[in-house]
Write an enzyme that holds these catalytic residues in place. Structure first.
Site, PDB file in Angstrom:
ATOM      1  CG  HIS A 173       6.754  30.264  28.014  1.00  0.00           C
ATOM      2  ND1 HIS A 173       6.244  29.444  27.536  1.00  0.00           N
ATOM      3  CD2 HIS A 173       5.507  30.857  28.819  1.00  0.00           C
ATOM      4  CE1 HIS A 173       5.111  29.099  27.465  1.00  0.00           C
ATOM      5  NE2 HIS A 173       4.565  29.926  28.484  1.00  0.00           N
ATOM      6  CG  HIS A 198       3.474  29.776  32.856  1.00  0.00           C
ATOM      7  ND1 HIS A 198       3.186  28.606  32.495  1.00  0.00           N
ATOM      8  CD2 HIS A 198       2.981  30.449  31.932  1.00  0.00           C
ATOM      9  CE1 HIS A 198       2.508  28.439  31.336  1.00  0.00           C
ATOM     10  NE2 HIS A 198       2.731  29.796  30.812  1.00  0.00           N
ATOM     11  CD  GLU A 199       3.812  33.897  31.326  1.00  0.00           C
ATOM     12  OE1 GLU A 199       4.293  34.196  30.183  1.00  0.00           O
ATOM     13  OE2 GLU A 199       2.589  33.664  31.304  1.00  0.00           O
TER      14      GLU A 199
END
Length: 405
Positions: free
Chosen positions: A253, A249-250
Site C-alpha cells: 500500500h 500486503h501492507e
C-alpha cells in the site's frame, strides 16, 4: 489497509479522514526494480539500519525532519479535511437560496440564464484539465492515477494518524524484547532486505510497533514507514510465511502510494458532487431533497468508493505476493491464510472496503504460478514437498504442482 475484523476497536473516524471516495481502477503488471517514491519518517521504538540490514531498538523517541520537495502547490491536507463537511453544507445552503431566487425571476430572465449556461463550458473544462494535469504513472505498476497531494502533505497526514494511534494504544505497546515483537522484526527484516533494490524500501526508515490487543485482528503501514501489527492478527498467523504475506500486503500500500491516491480521489469526488448536490436542494422540495441527498451519497459509496477500495486491496495483494516470493517465504501460505479467514467474513463483498477472503484466495491462486517462478529466479530454497494448501483441502491444479516439484 488490511481487513479490520473488529472495527469498533479501531479509530473509524481517522480512517474516514484518510480513506476517501474512490473510482474503480484496473490492476496492471509489476516492475519491481523500477524507481519508486521516497518517504522520510519520524521514528520510534525501532528502525531499519539500512547499512547493516538490521533493526536497532530505540527506547526514546527520535525525530527526523521531513524534507520533501513539493511538486505542486496545494491546500494543506488538514484544511481539506475540515473543508469537506463545510463545502457540503455550503452547497445545501446555496441550493436553497438559489431555489428562492430562481422562483422570483421573470420567465425571460430564466430563459436567458439557461442559454448562457449551455454555452459556458468553462467549469467542465476546468475540472477535466485539473484531473489530467494531476495524473501520474505509478513506477511499479505503470498504471496512471490521479494524485492531487504532494509527498510532504501525505507525510503530514501520516503523522496525524501516527499521533492518534500512539495515543489510542499507548498502554499496549510491546517492548522490543518481547517474542512477538522479535517475530515481526525478523520477518520484516527479511522482507525488506530481499526487496532492497526498490528505492523506497531501501531508503525509508521502517519502524515496528506491536500492539498487545488480542481482540484487534489488524495490521497497517503508514507512508512514513511505521509498521503497526496487533497481537490479534499475529495469533491468526500460523507461521512466519503467513505473517510475511500480511506485512508485504501492507507495505505494498505504501509502495503504491494508495493513501495519496485515496485522499486525492476523495478530494476530486467532493468537487464533482458539489454541483449535483446544490441542484438537488435547488430543484426538489425539502423532504425530497433530504432523501435524494442520502441516496446520492449511498450510491456514490456503493458504486464508486467501495469498488475502488477493493481494487486497491487486490493490487496490494498482487504486489505483496511478489514481495513475499522475493523474500523466499512460502507464497502458498497466502491461499491458506485467506481460506482460514473466509470463515470470519461477516458482510457482503459489495458493501465492504475489501474483497471477501474467498475472492482473495481465488485471485492469489491465479497469481501463484508467477509468484513461484519469481521465487525460483531469486534462487530461494525449494518449497517444502508437502503443499500446505492440500492439508486444508484446497484443490491445487496439476500445472501448478509441477512448478515446485
Amino acid at each position: 489497509m488490511f481487513r479490520v475484523l473488529n472495527k469498533k476497536k479501531i479509530v473509524e473516524h481517522c480512517r474516514q479522514l484518510v480513506l476517501p471516495a474512490r473510482n474503480l481502477l484496473n490492476s496492471c503488471g509489476t516492475k519491481l526494480d523500477s524507481a519508486s517514491r521516497i518517504n522520510n519518517c519520524v521514528t520510534k521504538h525501532a528502525y531499519l539500519n539500512n547499512a547493516s540490514g538490521g533493526f536497532r531498538a530505540e527506547c526514546e523517541l527520535q525525530r527526523k525532519l521531513f524534507h520533501v520537495t513539493a511538486t505542486r502547490q496545494a491546500l494543506p491536507p488538514v484544511f481539506i479535511i475540515i473543508l469537506r463537511p463545510l463545502s457540503k453544507v455550503a452547497a445545501i445552503l446555496f441550493g436553497r437560496t438559489f431555489r428562492k431566487w430562481w422562483r422570483a425571476l421573470p420567465p425571460d430572465r430564466k430563459q436567458d440564464l439557461i442559454l448562457r449556461l449551455k454555452k459556458n463550458k468553462t467549469a467542465l473544462l476546468g475540472v477535466v484539465w485539473y484531473y489530467y494535469s494531476h495524473l501520474e504513472e505509478d513506477p511499479i505498476t505503470g498504471r496512471s492515477k490521479f494524485i492531487a497531494i504532494n509527498k510532504e502533505q501525505i507525510l503530514q497526514l501520516a503523522q496525524i494518524e501516527l499521533v492518534m494511534q500512539r495515543e489510542l494504544h499507548k498502554d499496549h505497546f510491546l517492548p522490543p524484547a518481547h517474542p512477538a515483537y522479535k517475530r515481526v522484526v525478523k520477518v520484516a527484516n527479511q522482507l525488506l532486505r530481499s526487496n532492497r533494490e526498490i528505492p523506497q524500501l531501501r531508503e525509508t526508515n521502517w519502524i515496528v510497533t506491536v500492539v498487545n490487543e488480542p481482540s484487534v485482528t489488524n495490521a497497517f503501514v503508514l507512508p512514513n514507514g511505521h509498521i503497526f501489527v496487533f497481537t490479534g492478527i499475529l495469533s491468526l498467523c500460523t507461521n512466519d510465511d503467513q505473517l510475511c504475506v500480511i506485512l508485504a500486503h501492507e507495505i505494498s500500500h505504501v509502495l503504491l502510494s494508495h493513501m495519496a491516491e485515496q485522499f486525492s480521489s476523495l478530494h476530486l469526488m467532493d468537487l464533482l458532487v458539489l454541483v449535483p448536490l446544490a441542484l438537488i436542494w435547488a430543484v426538489l422540495p425539502e423532504a425530497a431533497a433530504v432523501i435524494a441527498h442520502w441516496l446520492s451519497g449511498y450510491f456514490t459509496k456503493v458504486l464508486f468508493q467501495l469498488p475502488f477500495s477493493r481494487a486497491l486491496e487486490a493490487e496490494a495483494d498482487e504486489i505483496g505476493l511478489q514481495l513475499t516470493a522475493k523474500a523466499c517465504y512460502d507464497v502458498r501460505e497466502a491461499s491458506v491464510f485467506w481460506a482460514k479467514m473466509s470463515s470470519l467474513d461477516s458482510e457482503f463483498e459489495w458493501l465492504s472496503t475489501h474483497p471477501n477472503s474467498e475472492t482473495r484466495q481465488f485471485v492469489l491462486e491465479s497469481l501463484m504460478p508467477t509468484a513461484i517462478q519469481l521465487r525460483e529466479k531469486c534462487k530461494c530454497p525449494k518449497l517444502p514437498p508437502v503443499d500446505p494448501r492440500m492439508l486444508i483441502g484446497i484443490r491445487v491444479p496439476e500445472e501448478i504442482k509441477v512448478l515446485y516439484k
